[in-house]
Every structure is written in C-alpha cells, then in structure tokens.
Design an enzyme around this catalytic site. Structure first.
Site, PDB file in Angstrom:
ATOM      1  N   ASN A   1     -16.115  24.892  82.051  1.00  0.00           N
ATOM      2  CA  ASN A   1     -16.806  23.972  82.956  1.00  0.00           C
ATOM      3  C   ASN A   1     -15.941  23.772  84.204  1.00  0.00           C
ATOM      4  OD1 ASN A   1     -17.535  21.508  84.263  1.00  0.00           O
ATOM      5  ND2 ASN A   1     -18.714  20.921  82.466  1.00  0.00           N
TER       6      ASN A   1
ATOM      7  N   ASP B   1     -16.728  21.846  86.911  1.00  0.00           N
ATOM      8  CA  ASP B   1     -17.117  20.659  87.688  1.00  0.00           C
ATOM      9  C   ASP B   1     -15.950  20.029  88.441  1.00  0.00           C
ATOM     10  OD1 ASP B   1     -19.593  20.906  86.504  1.00  0.00           O
ATOM     11  OD2 ASP B   1     -19.416  19.141  85.228  1.00  0.00           O
ATOM     12  N   HIS B   2     -14.806  19.950  87.740  1.00  0.00           N
ATOM     13  CA  HIS B   2     -13.741  19.137  88.329  1.00  0.00           C
ATOM     14  C   HIS B   2     -12.878  19.888  89.335  1.00  0.00           C
ATOM     15  CE1 HIS B   2     -15.223  15.746  86.291  1.00  0.00           C
ATOM     16  NE2 HIS B   2     -15.248  16.417  85.147  1.00  0.00           N
TER      17      HIS B   2
ATOM     18  N   ARG C   1     -12.130  15.035  99.434  1.00  0.00           N
ATOM     19  CA  ARG C   1     -11.786  15.079 100.851  1.00  0.00           C
ATOM     20  C   ARG C   1     -12.874  15.708 101.718  1.00  0.00           C
ATOM     21  NH1 ARG C   1      -6.365  14.938 102.666  1.00  0.00           N
ATOM     22  NH2 ARG C   1      -5.387  13.193 101.611  1.00  0.00           N
TER      23      ARG C   1
ATOM     24  N   HIS D   1     -22.413  21.157  85.948  1.00  0.00           N
ATOM     25  CA  HIS D   1     -23.291  20.001  85.803  1.00  0.00           C
ATOM     26  C   HIS D   1     -23.624  19.513  87.203  1.00  0.00           C
ATOM     27  CE1 HIS D   1     -23.745  15.705  83.834  1.00  0.00           C
ATOM     28  NE2 HIS D   1     -24.797  16.082  84.529  1.00  0.00           N
TER      29      HIS D   1
ATOM     30  N   ARG E   1     -24.852  16.914  89.003  1.00  0.00           N
ATOM     31  CA  ARG E   1     -25.212  15.509  88.797  1.00  0.00           C
ATOM     32  C   ARG E   1     -26.148  15.006  89.883  1.00  0.00           C
ATOM     33  NH1 ARG E   1     -22.940  11.769  85.565  1.00  0.00           N
ATOM     34  NH2 ARG E   1     -21.377  12.505  84.085  1.00  0.00           N
TER      35      ARG E   1
ATOM     36  N   ARG F   1     -21.597  14.129  92.686  1.00  0.00           N
ATOM     37  CA  ARG F   1     -20.192  13.732  92.834  1.00  0.00           C
ATOM     38  C   ARG F   1     -19.241  14.925  92.774  1.00  0.00           C
ATOM     39  NH1 ARG F   1     -19.211  10.412  87.256  1.00  0.00           N
ATOM     40  NH2 ARG F   1     -21.096   9.363  87.939  1.00  0.00           N
ATOM     41  N   HIS F   2     -19.691  16.015  92.163  1.00  0.00           N
ATOM     42  CA  HIS F   2     -18.813  17.193  92.157  1.00  0.00           C
ATOM     43  C   HIS F   2     -19.596  18.464  92.537  1.00  0.00           C
ATOM     44  CE1 HIS F   2     -20.195  17.106  87.986  1.00  0.00           C
ATOM     45  NE2 HIS F   2     -19.295  16.240  87.577  1.00  0.00           N
TER      46      HIS F   2
ATOM     47  N   GLU G   1     -26.033  22.435  83.323  1.00  0.00           N
ATOM     48  CA  GLU G   1     -26.247  21.117  82.721  1.00  0.00           C
ATOM     49  C   GLU G   1     -27.018  20.254  83.713  1.00  0.00           C
ATOM     50  OE1 GLU G   1     -22.422  20.582  79.798  1.00  0.00           O
ATOM     51  OE2 GLU G   1     -22.248  19.788  81.834  1.00  0.00           O
TER      52      GLU G   1
ATOM     53  N   THR H   1     -18.101   9.406  82.991  1.00  0.00           N
ATOM     54  CA  THR H   1     -18.445  10.739  82.503  1.00  0.00           C
ATOM     55  C   THR H   1     -19.611  10.564  81.527  1.00  0.00           C
ATOM     56  OG1 THR H   1     -17.595  12.754  81.459  1.00  0.00           O
ATOM     57  CG2 THR H   1     -16.728  10.664  80.630  1.00  0.00           C
ATOM     58  N   THR H   2     -20.077  11.666  80.942  1.00  0.00           N
ATOM     59  CA  THR H   2     -21.265  11.583  80.090  1.00  0.00           C
ATOM     60  C   THR H   2     -20.978  10.760  78.834  1.00  0.00           C
ATOM     61  OG1 THR H   2     -21.799  13.783  80.893  1.00  0.00           O
ATOM     62  CG2 THR H   2     -23.078  12.961  79.020  1.00  0.00           C
TER      63      THR H   2
ATOM     64  N   GLU I   1     -25.835  21.040  71.738  1.00  0.00           N
ATOM     65  CA  GLU I   1     -24.392  20.940  71.986  1.00  0.00           C
ATOM     66  C   GLU I   1     -23.969  19.568  71.483  1.00  0.00           C
ATOM     67  OE1 GLU I   1     -22.767  22.188  75.763  1.00  0.00           O
ATOM     68  OE2 GLU I   1     -21.154  20.702  75.620  1.00  0.00           O
TER      69      GLU I   1
ATOM     70  N   HIS J   1     -16.891  18.347  75.155  1.00  0.00           N
ATOM     71  CA  HIS J   1     -16.606  17.096  75.879  1.00  0.00           C
ATOM     72  C   HIS J   1     -15.272  16.523  75.412  1.00  0.00           C
ATOM     73  CE1 HIS J   1     -17.931  14.192  78.871  1.00  0.00           C
ATOM     74  NE2 HIS J   1     -17.072  13.420  78.246  1.00  0.00           N
ATOM     75  N   GLY J   2     -14.383  16.378  76.374  1.00  0.00           N
ATOM     76  CA  GLY J   2     -13.088  15.765  76.097  1.00  0.00           C
ATOM     77  C   GLY J   2     -12.134  16.643  75.296  1.00  0.00           C
TER      78      GLY J   2
ATOM     79  N   GLY K   1     -13.849  21.633  80.211  1.00  0.00           N
ATOM     80  CA  GLY K   1     -13.676  21.594  81.654  1.00  0.00           C
ATOM     81  C   GLY K   1     -12.498  20.772  82.130  1.00  0.00           C
ATOM     82  N   HIS K   2     -12.565  19.467  81.951  1.00  0.00           N
ATOM     83  CA  HIS K   2     -11.621  18.564  82.599  1.00  0.00           C
ATOM     84  C   HIS K   2     -10.169  18.919  82.284  1.00  0.00           C
ATOM     85  CE1 HIS K   2      -9.446  14.724  83.265  1.00  0.00           C
ATOM     86  NE2 HIS K   2     -10.241  14.668  84.319  1.00  0.00           N
TER      87      HIS K   2
END
Ligand code: DXP
Ligand SMILES: NCC(=O)COP(=O)(O)O
Length: 247
Positions: A12, A14-15, A23, A48, A50, A54-55, A75, A105-106, A156, A196-197, A218-219
């Site tokens: 993932n 996203d981040h 920025r 994802h 959103r 946001r990302h 997603e 987050t989700t 998932e 997730h996580g 991802g994160h």
C-alpha cells in the site's frame, strides 16, 4: 478451500502520497514507489482514494493504471463518486472499505451485515467491470457470512485490533480472532486477505496463519523505507512473510 502456503504481498503506497500532500510538492511520487515495490517483489499495489483526498489523488490512480506490471487493488468507500471512478479505471481488484472523514485511519471493518442490499448492489456493479471485489471487514462470523451472501468472492480481514493489542493476552486473543476468521472465511469458499497495522515485528504470526491469500501492508513499510529505501523495505517484508508462511 485454499490452504496454500504461498502468500502474496500487496504494498500500500498511500503514505508516500501523505508526505507529498503535506507540502503540496510533486515529490515523493507514489508511482515511483509502486514501480520500486514491484521490482522488489510486491505482488500487487494497493491504493486507497479517500473521499477527502488526504493522500492518493486521481492522478496517481490514472498513472498507475497505465504503468503497473502487477495489479492494482483499489480501496474505496461505497459512494457513487467512487463507483463511477472505479468503472473508469477498471482495476483488477477492488476492496470496499468503510470511511469517515475525521478518522485517523480506517477504524473497524465495513458493516456488511447491516447494509446487505446496498453492498450487494455495489458488488454486482463492480463485478461487471471484471474486478475481483473484496470487503474489508472485521474477523466476525456474522460479517463473513454476510460477505458471502452479498456475492463478494473475497474478504480482507482488518488486523488493526491485533496490531493495537498491548498485552500478551490481548495479542494472542486478537491473533486467534484473525485465525478463526481466516478458517471461517475459507470454509465459506471465500478468498481471504488480511491487513492493517501490520509491521516488521508483528507480521510473522499473521503470515503463519494457513490459507491467507494476501497481506496488504503500507504505513510501516513506507516508514521503514525512509531509512533503508523502498526496494529494501519491500524485500525485507516479503522475506519475513515468506519465511513465516513456510510449512
Ligand atoms: C483500508 C485500509 O486499511 C488502508 O487503506 C488504510 O486505510 C490506509 O489508509 P489510511 O491510513 O488513510 O487509513
Ligand atoms: N488494507 C490495509 C492496507 O492496505 C494497509 O494498511 P496499513 O499497513 O497502512 O495499516
């Protein structure tokens, strides 16, 4: 029922986009991250889009659609705007997720059991574009049964509660909940993914659960990439997963 030990890694990105959006710059580019991830062994790329953007942005998804060598797992929340966008980009995989604007987050899985008619229509519509639709749900038998009823081929399981658990007892309980959910999903004939996580210190126990098709991460991976580079972060994660999944 799949009980294969071959487990896939969905990266993932996203981040990577979170850092860019902080920025409003052109860098770092999540598309470059996706290509590096693929070179390092990612089996797929998850994004994802959103509602609050946001990302990940539409631009990212449109470019990825053209350049990915693997496959996109898109997603999305169950909204008309996202349904129309998915129909435009026709990703190989779509994961329907719950979304609230203010969440960090989700938080928790999609309540499929509480809105079967709506999810069923979404699954039917998205399946028509050839996507394999999965539902991001808690490891809860009621939600897994509902996912089967609405016609999704895949689920998932949200591993956030496992990742957030602090005491050894809670960690063991949450891991067992995920393992039970995997077994129950497989018994229903569903493809079972999880994520997730997950990070470098908690992923092995989940990867060792037999029958999981894919882990989406991802994160933690993006965070580790700051220090070792994106390719190394992906290959380290992949090695951990494959070693843990060995019989
Ligand atoms: C659905 C899911 O678990 C991931 O997409 C996660 O949502 C990553 O994005 P966020 O960190 O913005 O929640
Ligand atoms: N669906 C889970 C995902 O894609 C990655 O979640 P995280 O590793 O960023 O928490």
């Amino acid at each position: 029922m799949s009980t294969s030990n071959r487990i896939l890694l969905g990266v993932n990105i996203d981040h990577v986009a979170t850092l860019r959006q902080a920025r409003g710059t052109r860098y770092p580019d999540p598309v470059k991250a996706a290509l590096d991830a693929e070179e390092a062994g990612a089996d797929g790329i998850t994004v994802h889009l959103r509602e609050d953007r946001r990302h990940i942005q539409e631009r990212d998804v449109l470019l990825l659609k053209d350049v990915l060598q693997t496959r996109m797992n898109f997603e999305m929340g169950v909204t008309e705007e996202m349904m129309a966008f998915a129909e435009l980009i026709r990703p190989a995989h779509i994961c329907l997720v719950p979304e609230t604007r203010q969440e960090l987050t989700t938080e928790g899985g999609l309540d499929v059991a509480g809105q079967e008619a709506r999810i069923s229509l979404a699954v039917e519509r998205l399946s028509k574009i050839g996507a394999e639709v999965s539902l991001f749900i808690d490891a809860d038998e009621r939600q897994i049964e509902a996912s089967k009823r609405v016609g999704a081929p895949a689920i998932e399981l949200h591993t956030g509660r496992y990742a957030d658990a602090e005491t050894p007892t809670d960690v063991a309980d949450e891991l067992q909940r995920v393992a039970d959910g995997v077994a129950f999903g497989l018994a229903q004939g569903l493809i079972v993914n999880a994520g997730h996580g997950l990070h470098y210190h908690n992923v092995e126990a989940v990867a060792a659960i037999k029958g999981i098709n894919e882990l989406n991460i991802g994160h933690a991976l993006v965070a580790h990439a700051l220090f070792v580079g994106f390719k190394s972060a992906v290959s380290e994660m992949k090695a951990l997963i494959l070693a843990a999944a060995k019989p």
